[in-house]
Design a protein around this motif. Structure first.
Motif, short mmCIF file in Angstrom:
data_model
loop_
_atom_site.label_atom_id
_atom_site.label_comp_id
_atom_site.label_asym_id
_atom_site.label_seq_id
_atom_site.Cartn_x
_atom_site.Cartn_y
_atom_site.Cartn_z
N PHE A 296 -8.76 -3.36 -2.92
CA PHE A 296 -8.14 -4.15 -1.42
C PHE A 296 -7.96 -5.57 -1.09
N GLU A 297 -9.18 -5.71 -1.24
CA GLU A 297 -9.13 -7.36 -0.97
C GLU A 297 -8.35 -8.75 -2.34
N ARG A 298 -7.87 -7.89 -3.34
CA ARG A 298 -7.04 -8.74 -4.13
C ARG A 298 -5.64 -8.34 -3.51
N ALA A 299 -5.44 -7.06 -3.02
CA ALA A 299 -4.17 -7.14 -2.45
C ALA A 299 -3.70 -7.84 -1.38
N LEU A 300 -4.84 -8.16 -0.85
CA LEU A 300 -4.52 -9.33 0.44
C LEU A 300 -4.34 -10.77 0.23
N ALA A 301 -5.30 -10.87 -0.66
CA ALA A 301 -5.46 -12.43 -1.08
C ALA A 301 -4.00 -12.53 -1.68
N HIS A 302 -3.90 -11.81 -2.76
CA HIS A 302 -2.61 -11.77 -3.58
C HIS A 302 -1.28 -11.99 -2.16
N GLY A 303 -1.13 -11.17 -1.28
CA GLY A 303 -0.41 -10.51 -0.19
C GLY A 303 0.99 -10.41 -0.22
N ASP A 304 2.00 -10.14 -1.19
CA ASP A 304 2.90 -9.77 -0.97
C ASP A 304 2.81 -8.64 -0.60
N GLU A 305 3.92 -7.85 0.76
CA GLU A 305 3.99 -5.93 1.31
C GLU A 305 4.11 -6.01 0.26
N HIS A 306 4.89 -5.20 -0.32
CA HIS A 306 4.61 -4.14 -1.26
C HIS A 306 2.89 -3.87 -2.16
N VAL A 307 2.41 -4.81 -2.75
CA VAL A 307 1.40 -4.48 -3.09
C VAL A 307 0.70 -3.84 -2.18
N ILE A 308 0.49 -4.41 -0.36
CA ILE A 308 -0.49 -4.12 0.04
C ILE A 308 -0.53 -2.68 0.20
N LYS A 309 0.59 -1.92 0.34
CA LYS A 309 1.56 -0.69 0.91
C LYS A 309 0.96 0.25 -0.65
N LEU A 310 1.25 -0.23 -1.54
CA LEU A 310 0.97 0.31 -2.93
C LEU A 310 -0.35 0.80 -3.05
N THR A 311 -0.76 -0.58 -2.52
CA THR A 311 -2.63 -0.26 -2.66
C THR A 311 -3.29 0.75 -1.79
N ASP A 312 -2.88 0.85 -0.69
CA ASP A 312 -2.96 1.52 0.18
C ASP A 312 -2.87 2.49 -0.44
N THR A 313 -1.68 2.80 -0.95
CA THR A 313 -1.60 4.73 -1.06
C THR A 313 -1.76 4.32 -2.93
N ALA A 314 -2.81 3.79 -3.75
CA ALA A 314 -3.58 4.12 -4.52
C ALA A 314 -4.68 3.97 -4.05
N LEU A 315 -5.28 4.17 -3.06
CA LEU A 315 -6.34 4.38 -2.90
C LEU A 315 -6.30 5.57 -2.19
N ASP A 316 -5.37 5.72 -1.13
CA ASP A 316 -5.06 7.41 -0.68
C ASP A 316 -5.94 8.64 -1.94
N VAL A 317 -4.82 7.34 -3.51
CA VAL A 317 -5.21 8.79 -4.41
C VAL A 317 -6.89 8.88 -4.87
N GLY A 318 -6.69 7.20 -5.08
CA GLY A 318 -8.64 7.38 -5.32
C GLY A 318 -8.90 7.47 -6.99
N ASP A 319 -8.25 7.96 -7.35
CA ASP A 319 -9.07 8.39 -9.09
C ASP A 319 -8.79 6.19 -10.37
N GLU A 320 -8.64 6.68 -11.24
CA GLU A 320 -9.01 4.92 -12.17
C GLU A 320 -7.05 4.67 -12.33
N GLN A 321 -6.46 6.00 -12.49
CA GLN A 321 -5.25 5.05 -12.87
C GLN A 321 -4.96 4.90 -11.88
N ALA A 322 -5.07 5.76 -10.76
CA ALA A 322 -4.34 5.07 -9.38
C ALA A 322 -4.82 2.61 -8.75
N ILE A 323 -5.72 3.12 -9.26
CA ILE A 323 -7.01 1.73 -8.91
C ILE A 323 -5.82 0.34 -10.13
N ALA A 324 -5.87 1.59 -11.05
CA ALA A 324 -5.18 0.41 -12.56
C ALA A 324 -3.33 0.37 -11.60
N ALA A 325 -2.97 0.87 -10.69
CA ALA A 325 -0.81 0.74 -10.76
C ALA A 325 -1.49 0.19 -9.39
#
Length: 337
Positions: A296-325
Protein backbone atom coordinates in the motif's frame (compact mmCIF):
# COMPACT_ATOMS: atom_id res chain seq x y z
CA UNK A 1 -9.71 3.55 10.46
CA UNK A 2 -8.74 7.21 10.89
CA UNK A 3 -9.80 8.64 14.24
CA UNK A 4 -7.87 11.92 13.93
CA UNK A 5 -10.52 13.87 12.06
CA UNK A 6 -8.36 14.08 8.93
CA UNK A 7 -10.79 12.09 6.80
CA UNK A 8 -13.66 14.34 7.86
CA UNK A 9 -11.56 17.40 7.02
CA UNK A 10 -10.75 15.95 3.61
CA UNK A 11 -14.37 15.14 2.84
CA UNK A 12 -15.48 18.65 3.84
CA UNK A 13 -12.75 20.00 1.56
CA UNK A 14 -13.99 17.82 -1.30
CA UNK A 15 -17.70 18.47 -0.96
CA UNK A 16 -17.30 21.90 -2.54
CA UNK A 17 -16.16 20.08 -5.69
CA UNK A 18 -18.39 18.33 -8.19
CA UNK A 19 -18.59 14.58 -8.73
CA UNK A 20 -17.08 14.93 -12.20
CA UNK A 21 -14.84 17.09 -14.34
CA UNK A 22 -14.92 17.90 -18.04
CA UNK A 23 -18.50 16.69 -18.10
CA UNK A 24 -17.66 12.99 -17.92
CA UNK A 25 -14.55 12.15 -15.85
CA UNK A 26 -15.18 11.04 -12.30
CA UNK A 27 -13.80 12.79 -9.23
CA UNK A 28 -12.01 9.90 -7.53
CA UNK A 29 -10.69 11.86 -4.57
CA UNK A 30 -13.41 10.94 -2.02
CA UNK A 31 -12.84 7.26 -2.70
CA UNK A 32 -9.06 7.50 -2.60
CA UNK A 33 -8.89 9.48 0.66
CA UNK A 34 -11.24 7.01 2.33
CA UNK A 35 -8.96 4.18 1.22
CA UNK A 36 -5.90 6.03 2.55
CA UNK A 37 -7.58 6.57 5.91
CA UNK A 38 -8.79 2.97 6.07
CA UNK A 39 -5.27 1.68 5.40
CA UNK A 40 -3.55 3.73 8.10
CA UNK A 41 -2.31 6.52 5.84
CA UNK A 42 -4.45 9.41 7.13
CA UNK A 43 -1.33 11.52 7.59
CA UNK A 44 -0.86 11.47 3.80
CA UNK A 45 -4.43 12.45 2.87
CA UNK A 46 -4.02 16.22 2.53
CA UNK A 47 -0.67 15.91 0.74
CA UNK A 48 -2.27 13.51 -1.75
CA UNK A 49 -5.23 15.90 -2.19
CA UNK A 50 -2.85 18.74 -2.97
CA UNK A 51 -1.46 16.68 -5.85
CA UNK A 52 -4.94 15.73 -7.06
CA UNK A 53 -6.41 19.23 -6.76
CA UNK A 54 -5.90 20.13 -10.43
CA UNK A 55 -8.42 17.40 -11.31
CA UNK A 56 -11.22 18.96 -9.26
CA UNK A 57 -13.94 21.25 -10.58
CA UNK A 58 -16.38 23.47 -8.74
CA UNK A 59 -19.65 22.00 -7.56
CA UNK A 60 -22.19 22.26 -10.41
CA UNK A 61 -25.22 24.51 -10.39
CA UNK A 62 -28.62 23.03 -9.67
CA UNK A 63 -31.40 22.83 -12.24
CA UNK A 64 -34.56 22.06 -10.31
CA UNK A 65 -35.25 20.60 -6.88
CA UNK A 66 -35.78 16.81 -6.81
CA UNK A 67 -38.72 15.73 -4.65
CA UNK A 68 -40.30 12.48 -3.53
CA UNK A 69 -43.08 13.10 -6.05
CA UNK A 70 -41.00 13.66 -9.19
CA UNK A 71 -37.69 11.84 -8.64
CA UNK A 72 -38.32 9.28 -11.39
CA UNK A 73 -38.23 12.00 -14.07
CA UNK A 74 -34.79 13.13 -12.90
CA UNK A 75 -33.25 9.65 -12.64
CA UNK A 76 -30.32 9.19 -14.99
CA UNK A 77 -30.01 12.87 -15.92
CA UNK A 78 -26.38 13.94 -15.32
CA UNK A 79 -27.38 17.60 -15.54
CA UNK A 80 -29.24 17.08 -12.28
CA UNK A 81 -26.24 15.92 -10.21
CA UNK A 82 -26.43 18.91 -7.85
CA UNK A 83 -30.19 18.46 -7.50
CA UNK A 84 -29.79 14.82 -6.61
CA UNK A 85 -27.01 15.45 -4.10
CA UNK A 86 -29.17 18.12 -2.46
CA UNK A 87 -32.06 15.64 -2.32
CA UNK A 88 -29.99 12.99 -0.55
CA UNK A 89 -28.45 15.51 1.81
CA UNK A 90 -31.95 16.37 2.93
CA UNK A 91 -32.85 12.69 3.20
CA UNK A 92 -29.90 11.70 5.40
CA UNK A 93 -30.49 14.76 7.60
CA UNK A 94 -34.09 13.80 8.23
CA UNK A 95 -33.73 10.01 8.47
CA UNK A 96 -31.10 7.43 9.50
CA UNK A 97 -28.66 6.83 6.67
CA UNK A 98 -29.29 3.05 6.72
CA UNK A 99 -32.98 3.68 6.10
CA UNK A 100 -32.24 5.95 3.15
CA UNK A 101 -29.76 3.46 1.72
CA UNK A 102 -32.19 0.54 2.06
CA UNK A 103 -34.93 2.48 0.27
CA UNK A 104 -32.78 3.67 -2.61
CA UNK A 105 -30.41 0.74 -3.14
CA UNK A 106 -32.94 -1.39 -5.08
CA UNK A 107 -33.98 1.68 -7.11
CA UNK A 108 -30.41 2.49 -8.06
CA UNK A 109 -29.01 -1.03 -8.39
CA UNK A 110 -30.24 -1.64 -11.97
CA UNK A 111 -28.36 1.50 -13.07
CA UNK A 112 -24.99 0.86 -11.45
CA UNK A 113 -23.28 0.88 -14.86
CA UNK A 114 -23.57 4.65 -15.34
CA UNK A 115 -20.50 6.76 -14.71
CA UNK A 116 -18.31 3.74 -15.47
CA UNK A 117 -19.61 2.19 -12.20
CA UNK A 118 -17.87 4.90 -10.17
CA UNK A 119 -21.01 5.98 -8.28
CA UNK A 120 -21.55 2.59 -6.66
CA UNK A 121 -17.84 2.43 -5.84
CA UNK A 122 -18.08 5.81 -4.14
CA UNK A 123 -21.08 4.59 -2.17
CA UNK A 124 -19.17 1.46 -1.14
CA UNK A 125 -16.32 3.54 0.27
CA UNK A 126 -18.78 5.78 2.11
CA UNK A 127 -20.62 2.83 3.65
CA UNK A 128 -17.39 1.16 4.77
CA UNK A 129 -16.35 4.17 6.81
CA UNK A 130 -19.87 4.67 8.18
CA UNK A 131 -20.02 1.07 9.39
CA UNK A 132 -16.84 1.70 11.35
CA UNK A 133 -17.56 5.21 12.61
CA UNK A 134 -21.21 4.80 13.60
CA UNK A 135 -24.43 6.61 12.95
CA UNK A 136 -23.46 10.19 13.83
CA UNK A 137 -20.56 10.74 11.49
CA UNK A 138 -21.07 14.25 10.04
CA UNK A 139 -19.12 14.59 6.78
CA UNK A 140 -19.15 10.82 6.29
CA UNK A 141 -22.95 10.77 6.15
CA UNK A 142 -22.76 13.74 3.78
CA UNK A 143 -20.34 11.72 1.64
CA UNK A 144 -22.95 8.97 1.34
CA UNK A 145 -25.42 11.61 0.12
CA UNK A 146 -22.92 12.76 -2.51
CA UNK A 147 -22.35 9.17 -3.65
CA UNK A 148 -26.04 8.32 -3.88
CA UNK A 149 -26.76 11.60 -5.65
CA UNK A 150 -24.04 10.96 -8.21
CA UNK A 151 -25.41 7.45 -8.75
CA UNK A 152 -28.95 8.73 -9.31
CA UNK A 153 -27.70 11.33 -11.80
CA UNK A 154 -25.65 8.78 -13.75
CA UNK A 155 -28.15 5.92 -13.40
CA UNK A 156 -27.89 3.72 -16.51
CA UNK A 157 -29.55 0.30 -16.74
CA UNK A 158 -28.23 -2.55 -18.85
CA UNK A 159 -30.96 -4.29 -20.82
CA UNK A 160 -31.24 -6.97 -23.46
CA UNK A 161 -28.14 -8.94 -22.44
CA UNK A 162 -28.57 -12.56 -23.50
CA UNK A 163 -27.54 -15.34 -21.07
CA UNK A 164 -24.62 -17.36 -22.46
CA UNK A 165 -23.03 -20.61 -21.24
CA UNK A 166 -21.08 -19.91 -18.06
CA UNK A 167 -19.26 -21.82 -15.35
CA UNK A 168 -19.68 -22.81 -11.73
CA UNK A 169 -16.79 -20.74 -10.44
CA UNK A 170 -16.48 -16.98 -10.74
CA UNK A 171 -13.02 -17.35 -12.26
CA UNK A 172 -14.35 -19.79 -14.86
CA UNK A 173 -17.28 -17.52 -15.67
CA UNK A 174 -14.96 -14.54 -16.18
CA UNK A 175 -12.80 -16.72 -18.44
CA UNK A 176 -15.96 -17.50 -20.43
CA UNK A 177 -16.69 -13.84 -21.13
CA UNK A 178 -16.41 -13.06 -24.83
CA UNK A 179 -14.74 -9.71 -25.54
CA UNK A 180 -16.77 -7.31 -27.65
CA UNK A 181 -15.71 -7.21 -31.29
CA UNK A 182 -14.90 -3.47 -31.42
CA UNK A 183 -12.84 -2.47 -28.41
CA UNK A 184 -12.76 1.26 -28.94
CA UNK A 185 -14.76 4.28 -27.89
CA UNK A 186 -16.12 5.47 -24.58
CA UNK A 187 -17.45 3.33 -21.73
CA UNK A 188 -21.12 3.94 -22.74
CA UNK A 189 -20.37 3.10 -26.38
CA UNK A 190 -18.64 -0.13 -25.43
CA UNK A 191 -21.37 -1.03 -22.97
CA UNK A 192 -23.93 -0.77 -25.76
CA UNK A 193 -21.99 -3.50 -27.62
CA UNK A 194 -22.28 -6.00 -24.75
CA UNK A 195 -25.12 -8.22 -25.96
CA UNK A 196 -24.46 -11.44 -24.01
CA UNK A 197 -22.74 -12.51 -20.80
CA UNK A 198 -22.09 -15.92 -19.23
CA UNK A 199 -24.46 -17.18 -16.57
CA UNK A 200 -22.99 -17.42 -13.09
CA UNK A 201 -24.62 -18.11 -9.69
CA UNK A 202 -28.08 -17.81 -11.26
CA UNK A 203 -29.57 -20.42 -8.92
CA UNK A 204 -28.50 -18.67 -5.70
CA UNK A 205 -31.39 -17.64 -3.46
CA UNK A 206 -29.88 -17.68 0.04
CA UNK A 207 -28.41 -14.37 1.27
CA UNK A 208 -25.44 -16.01 2.96
CA UNK A 209 -24.61 -17.90 -0.21
CA UNK A 210 -24.91 -14.66 -2.17
CA UNK A 211 -22.37 -13.09 0.20
CA UNK A 212 -20.03 -16.04 -0.26
CA UNK A 213 -20.33 -15.96 -4.04
CA UNK A 214 -19.82 -12.20 -4.19
CA UNK A 215 -16.65 -12.61 -2.12
CA UNK A 216 -15.56 -15.24 -4.63
CA UNK A 217 -16.24 -12.86 -7.52
CA UNK A 218 -14.15 -10.07 -5.97
CA UNK A 219 -11.29 -12.50 -5.47
CA UNK A 220 -11.53 -13.86 -9.03
CA UNK A 221 -11.70 -10.42 -10.65
CA UNK A 222 -8.76 -9.18 -8.58
CA UNK A 223 -6.70 -12.25 -9.44
CA UNK A 224 -7.56 -11.83 -13.11
CA UNK A 225 -6.20 -8.29 -13.10
CA UNK A 226 -2.72 -9.69 -12.38
CA UNK A 227 -2.63 -11.39 -15.78
CA UNK A 228 -5.14 -9.39 -17.89
CA UNK A 229 -4.66 -5.76 -16.83
CA UNK A 230 -2.73 -4.91 -19.99
CA UNK A 231 -6.05 -4.94 -21.86
CA UNK A 232 -6.78 -1.57 -20.25
CA UNK A 233 -5.06 -0.97 -16.90
CA UNK A 234 -7.42 1.75 -15.70
CA UNK A 235 -10.82 0.48 -16.75
CA UNK A 236 -10.24 -3.16 -15.81
CA UNK A 237 -9.76 -2.01 -12.21
CA UNK A 238 -13.55 -1.63 -12.06
CA UNK A 239 -14.14 -5.32 -12.75
CA UNK A 240 -12.85 -5.86 -9.20
CA UNK A 241 -13.65 -2.61 -7.38
CA UNK A 242 -17.32 -2.41 -8.43
CA UNK A 243 -18.28 -5.83 -7.00
CA UNK A 244 -16.16 -5.10 -3.93
CA UNK A 245 -18.12 -1.88 -3.37
CA UNK A 246 -21.31 -3.96 -3.38
CA UNK A 247 -19.73 -6.50 -1.02
CA UNK A 248 -18.75 -3.73 1.40
CA UNK A 249 -22.29 -2.41 1.37
CA UNK A 250 -24.09 -5.70 2.09
CA UNK A 251 -23.77 -5.49 5.91
CA UNK A 252 -25.70 -2.20 5.87
CA UNK A 253 -28.51 -3.59 3.69
CA UNK A 254 -31.54 -5.77 4.46
CA UNK A 255 -30.68 -9.39 3.72
CA UNK A 256 -33.38 -9.66 1.06
CA UNK A 257 -31.27 -7.29 -1.08
CA UNK A 258 -28.13 -9.43 -0.99
CA UNK A 259 -29.03 -11.79 -3.84
CA UNK A 260 -30.03 -9.08 -6.37
CA UNK A 261 -26.92 -7.15 -5.32
CA UNK A 262 -24.71 -10.12 -6.13
CA UNK A 263 -26.35 -10.52 -9.54
CA UNK A 264 -25.94 -6.85 -10.44
CA UNK A 265 -22.30 -6.99 -9.34
CA UNK A 266 -21.70 -9.99 -11.58
CA UNK A 267 -23.19 -8.21 -14.59
CA UNK A 268 -21.01 -5.17 -13.92
CA UNK A 269 -17.80 -7.18 -13.51
CA UNK A 270 -18.51 -9.37 -16.53
CA UNK A 271 -19.49 -6.40 -18.70
CA UNK A 272 -16.28 -4.51 -17.89
CA UNK A 273 -14.34 -7.68 -18.66
CA UNK A 274 -16.07 -7.97 -22.05
CA UNK A 275 -15.41 -4.32 -22.84
CA UNK A 276 -11.68 -4.24 -22.09
CA UNK A 277 -10.28 -7.80 -21.99
CA UNK A 278 -7.05 -8.41 -23.92
CA UNK A 279 -6.73 -11.11 -26.55
CA UNK A 280 -4.50 -13.24 -24.31
CA UNK A 281 -3.24 -13.18 -20.72
CA UNK A 282 0.24 -12.12 -19.72
CA UNK A 283 2.52 -14.37 -17.70
CA UNK A 284 1.85 -14.34 -13.98
CA UNK A 285 4.61 -12.64 -11.98
CA UNK A 286 4.76 -13.63 -8.30
CA UNK A 287 4.83 -10.62 -5.96
CA UNK A 288 7.75 -11.67 -3.80
CA UNK A 289 7.72 -11.14 -0.05
CA UNK A 290 6.26 -7.65 0.30
CA UNK A 291 3.92 -7.13 3.24
CA UNK A 292 0.46 -5.62 2.71
CA UNK A 293 1.62 -2.37 4.33
CA UNK A 294 4.61 -2.19 2.00
CA UNK A 295 2.39 -2.75 -1.03
CA UNK A 296 0.00 0.00 0.00
CA UNK A 297 2.91 2.36 0.65
CA UNK A 298 4.06 1.71 -2.91
CA UNK A 299 0.56 2.49 -4.20
CA UNK A 300 0.53 5.73 -2.22
CA UNK A 301 3.95 6.71 -3.54
CA UNK A 302 2.72 6.06 -7.08
CA UNK A 303 -0.35 8.16 -6.34
CA UNK A 304 -2.72 7.22 -9.15
CA UNK A 305 -6.25 7.03 -7.82
CA UNK A 306 -7.08 3.77 -9.58
CA UNK A 307 -3.89 2.18 -8.28
CA UNK A 308 -4.81 3.19 -4.73
CA UNK A 309 -8.35 1.81 -5.06
CA UNK A 310 -7.27 -1.45 -6.74
CA UNK A 311 -4.63 -1.96 -4.05
CA UNK A 312 -7.24 -1.32 -1.38
CA UNK A 313 -9.42 -4.07 -2.88
CA UNK A 314 -6.42 -6.37 -3.32
CA UNK A 315 -5.66 -6.06 0.39
CA UNK A 316 -9.27 -7.02 1.15
CA UNK A 317 -8.63 -10.23 -0.80
CA UNK A 318 -5.27 -10.56 0.87
CA UNK A 319 -3.59 -13.44 -0.93
CA UNK A 320 -0.49 -13.70 -3.15
CA UNK A 321 -2.21 -13.24 -6.51
CA UNK A 322 -4.14 -10.22 -5.20
CA UNK A 323 -0.86 -8.62 -4.12
CA UNK A 324 0.49 -9.39 -7.60
CA UNK A 325 -2.52 -7.58 -9.07
CA UNK A 326 -1.75 -4.48 -7.02
CA UNK A 327 1.86 -4.50 -8.18
CA UNK A 328 0.71 -4.93 -11.76
CA UNK A 329 -1.47 -1.83 -11.42
CA UNK A 330 1.53 0.13 -10.15
CA UNK A 331 3.63 -1.15 -13.05
CA UNK A 332 1.14 -0.34 -15.83
CA UNK A 333 -0.42 2.93 -14.63
CA UNK A 334 0.86 6.48 -15.00
CA UNK A 335 1.74 8.03 -11.63
CA UNK A 336 -0.11 11.03 -10.26
CA UNK A 337 1.82 14.21 -11.01
Amino acid sequence: MDTTGILDEALERLHVSGPERMGRLTNHAPMAVEALAARGQARSVHRWLDLYAHKLEEFPAGVERVTAADWAAALGDPRRAADWIDYFQREVTERPWREVLAEWWPRLLPGMYGGSAHPVIRVGHAVRTLLVSGEDAGPRVDELAHGLGYWAARHRPVEGVAPLPGADSAAGALDAVTPIAEQDGSFPARLDRVTGLPVWAADVSDPDEAHRRLTELVRAATHRYATHAHGEPTMLVHAATAPNAVLRTLPALPRELWVPSMRAAWTASAAVTAMYAPDAPAAYVPPGTLTPDEVFERALAHGDEHVIKLTDTALDVGDEQAIAAALRAIELSDPLV
